[in-house]
Design a protein around this motif. Structure first.
Motif, short mmCIF file in Angstrom:
data_model
loop_
_atom_site.label_atom_id
_atom_site.label_comp_id
_atom_site.label_asym_id
_atom_site.label_seq_id
_atom_site.Cartn_x
_atom_site.Cartn_y
_atom_site.Cartn_z
N GLN A 88 40.32 41.75 44.63
CA GLN A 88 40.34 40.61 43.72
C GLN A 88 41.74 40.37 43.15
N LYS A 89 42.49 41.43 42.92
CA LYS A 89 43.87 41.29 42.46
C LYS A 89 44.72 40.61 43.52
N GLU A 90 44.50 40.99 44.79
CA GLU A 90 45.25 40.37 45.88
C GLU A 90 44.87 38.89 46.03
N PHE A 91 43.61 38.57 45.85
CA PHE A 91 43.18 37.17 45.90
C PHE A 91 43.93 36.33 44.86
N ARG A 92 44.06 36.87 43.64
CA ARG A 92 44.76 36.12 42.59
C ARG A 92 46.25 35.99 42.90
N LYS A 93 46.87 37.05 43.39
CA LYS A 93 48.29 36.99 43.72
C LYS A 93 48.55 35.94 44.79
N LEU A 94 47.61 35.82 45.72
CA LEU A 94 47.74 34.83 46.79
C LEU A 94 47.43 33.42 46.30
N GLY A 95 46.73 33.33 45.16
CA GLY A 95 46.28 32.03 44.70
C GLY A 95 45.02 31.58 45.39
N PHE A 96 44.34 32.54 46.01
CA PHE A 96 43.13 32.23 46.76
C PHE A 96 41.95 31.95 45.82
N THR A 97 41.96 32.59 44.65
CA THR A 97 40.92 32.34 43.64
C THR A 97 41.57 31.87 42.34
N THR A 98 40.80 31.15 41.55
CA THR A 98 41.26 30.71 40.24
C THR A 98 41.03 31.84 39.24
N PRO A 99 41.64 31.76 38.04
CA PRO A 99 41.37 32.79 37.02
C PRO A 99 39.88 32.93 36.71
N LEU A 100 39.16 31.82 36.63
CA LEU A 100 37.74 31.88 36.34
C LEU A 100 36.96 32.53 37.49
N GLN A 101 37.32 32.19 38.72
CA GLN A 101 36.68 32.82 39.88
C GLN A 101 36.97 34.31 39.91
N ASN A 102 38.16 34.68 39.52
CA ASN A 102 38.53 36.09 39.49
C ASN A 102 37.66 36.87 38.50
N VAL A 103 37.47 36.31 37.30
CA VAL A 103 36.63 36.97 36.30
C VAL A 103 35.20 37.11 36.82
N ARG A 104 34.68 36.04 37.39
CA ARG A 104 33.33 36.09 37.95
C ARG A 104 33.22 37.17 39.03
N ASN A 105 34.18 37.20 39.93
CA ASN A 105 34.12 38.16 41.03
C ASN A 105 34.21 39.60 40.54
N VAL A 106 35.09 39.84 39.57
CA VAL A 106 35.23 41.20 39.04
C VAL A 106 33.94 41.66 38.38
N ILE A 107 33.32 40.76 37.62
CA ILE A 107 32.08 41.13 36.92
C ILE A 107 30.93 41.31 37.89
N VAL A 108 30.71 40.33 38.77
CA VAL A 108 29.55 40.37 39.66
C VAL A 108 29.76 41.33 40.82
N ARG A 109 30.86 41.16 41.56
CA ARG A 109 31.09 42.01 42.72
C ARG A 109 31.46 43.43 42.30
N GLY A 110 32.26 43.54 41.22
CA GLY A 110 32.62 44.87 40.73
C GLY A 110 31.43 45.61 40.17
N GLY A 111 30.61 44.91 39.39
CA GLY A 111 29.42 45.54 38.82
C GLY A 111 28.45 46.00 39.88
N TYR A 112 28.39 45.25 40.96
CA TYR A 112 27.50 45.61 42.08
C TYR A 112 27.83 46.98 42.64
N ARG A 113 29.10 47.37 42.59
CA ARG A 113 29.51 48.67 43.15
C ARG A 113 28.99 49.85 42.36
N LEU A 114 28.56 49.61 41.10
CA LEU A 114 28.18 50.71 40.23
C LEU A 114 26.68 50.83 39.98
N VAL A 115 25.88 49.88 40.45
CA VAL A 115 24.44 49.95 40.20
C VAL A 115 23.79 50.93 41.17
N PRO A 116 22.58 51.44 40.85
CA PRO A 116 21.87 52.34 41.76
C PRO A 116 21.64 51.72 43.13
N VAL A 117 21.51 52.56 44.15
CA VAL A 117 21.39 52.08 45.53
C VAL A 117 20.22 51.12 45.70
#
Length: 279
Positions: free
Chosen positions: A233-262
């Motif tokens: 997600q950091k690389e996406f922002r550096k590239l300008g591939f995502t907006t700041p709002l999209q970045n926040v959404r992705n970190v919360i949703v996609r990042g949170g997904y990595r920590l939930v039970p299987v």
């Protein structure tokens, strides 16, 4: 298509976790069963493998109906580096990807090669998912279609089913090639290809059978994958591939997904992360 337009390489990475019987089926589905077989096969052995797997690779090479060679990497370097090494050994600009435990359906390469010959740089397909234990089809993943829809979808989801893709090696190289980002080296590559103007498409027909193993959802979680997700997600922002709002959404949703039970991760992946899935 002319004879030249039919040429392409098949890139098949193999590592110690692959099973000889799965490899044999994967290889034969790509070489013996295709209406348009590859012009050559490049297998990449990523690190040491068992004697049984090594024997199967040699058996396939000897019996192959098309020229097949094996590139051996002495140490396990991970998928991104194995693919980069394999791409460097391919004789043709057009390359089809394949994993050692999936099954390509008979018309896959013919239909993708026609699309590439029509001017595309990257072509994926829909795919069936099948259970490792009994071989039953458990779902179908249909990716987005059309350049604009694929680009829009890619801001939150990987827009291609990686084992299904066929691409121009020159377009992959122009985007910087594969870079190791956890299990998401393909997503990062595809995002850069889209951003750099590559012409892309997804065929809506399922042309590959994707094997779902018992550990598929376990591997997608944990602190290691969270770290990889945050880096992506950091690389996406550096590239300008995502907006700041999209970045926040992705970190919360996609990042949170990595920590939930299987068990929850399995449901979340199919409902939110891989929204192209249809059961």
């Amino acid at each position: 298509m002319t004879a030249t337009e039919q040429n392409f390489s098949l890139l098949l990475p193999i590592y110690s976790g692959d099973k000889p019987s799965f490899l044999e089926r994967a290889f034969r589905s790509c070489v013996d069963d295709q209406t348009l077989p590859p012009t050559e096969v490049v297998m990449v052995q990523d690190g040491p493998v068992s004697a049984e797997l090594a024997a199967m690779m040699q058996q396939l090479i000897v019996a192959s109906a098309v020229p097949t060679r094996l590139l051996v990497l002495e140490h396990n370097r991970g998928l991104a580096r194995a693919l980069e090494a394999g791409l460097a050994q391919c004789s043709f600009d057009v390359v089809a990807r394949m994993d050692a435990d999936d099954v390509s359906l008979p018309t896959r390469f013919e239909k993708q090669r026609v699309a590439i010959a029509g001017g595309l740089d990257l072509v994926g397909t829909a795919m069936f998912e099948f259970a490792e234990d009994d071989g039953s089809v458990i779902g179908k993943r249909i990716p987005p279609q059309g350049q604009e829809a694929i680009a829009r979808y890619s801001r939150f989801h990987d827009p291609f089913n990686h084992p299904t893709v066929m691409y121009r090696r020159s377009a992959v190289k122009a985007a910087g090639g594969y870079i190791d980002v956890g299990l998401m080296e393909d997503y990062w590559l595809f995002a850069r290809m889209i951003d750099s103007g590559a012409r892309v498409e997804n065929l809506q027909e399922a042309l590959l059978m994707y094997r779902v193993s018992a550990g598929a959802y376990t591997r997608r979680g944990g602190l290691g994958q969270l770290t990889a997700e945050l880096r992506l997600q950091k690389e996406f922002r550096k590239l300008g591939f995502t907006t700041p709002l999209q970045n926040v959404r992705n970190v919360i949703v996609r990042g949170g997904y990595r920590l939930v039970p299987v068990a929850i991760r399995r449901i979340a992946y199919r409902r939110f992360i891989a929204r192209g899935f249809h059961s």
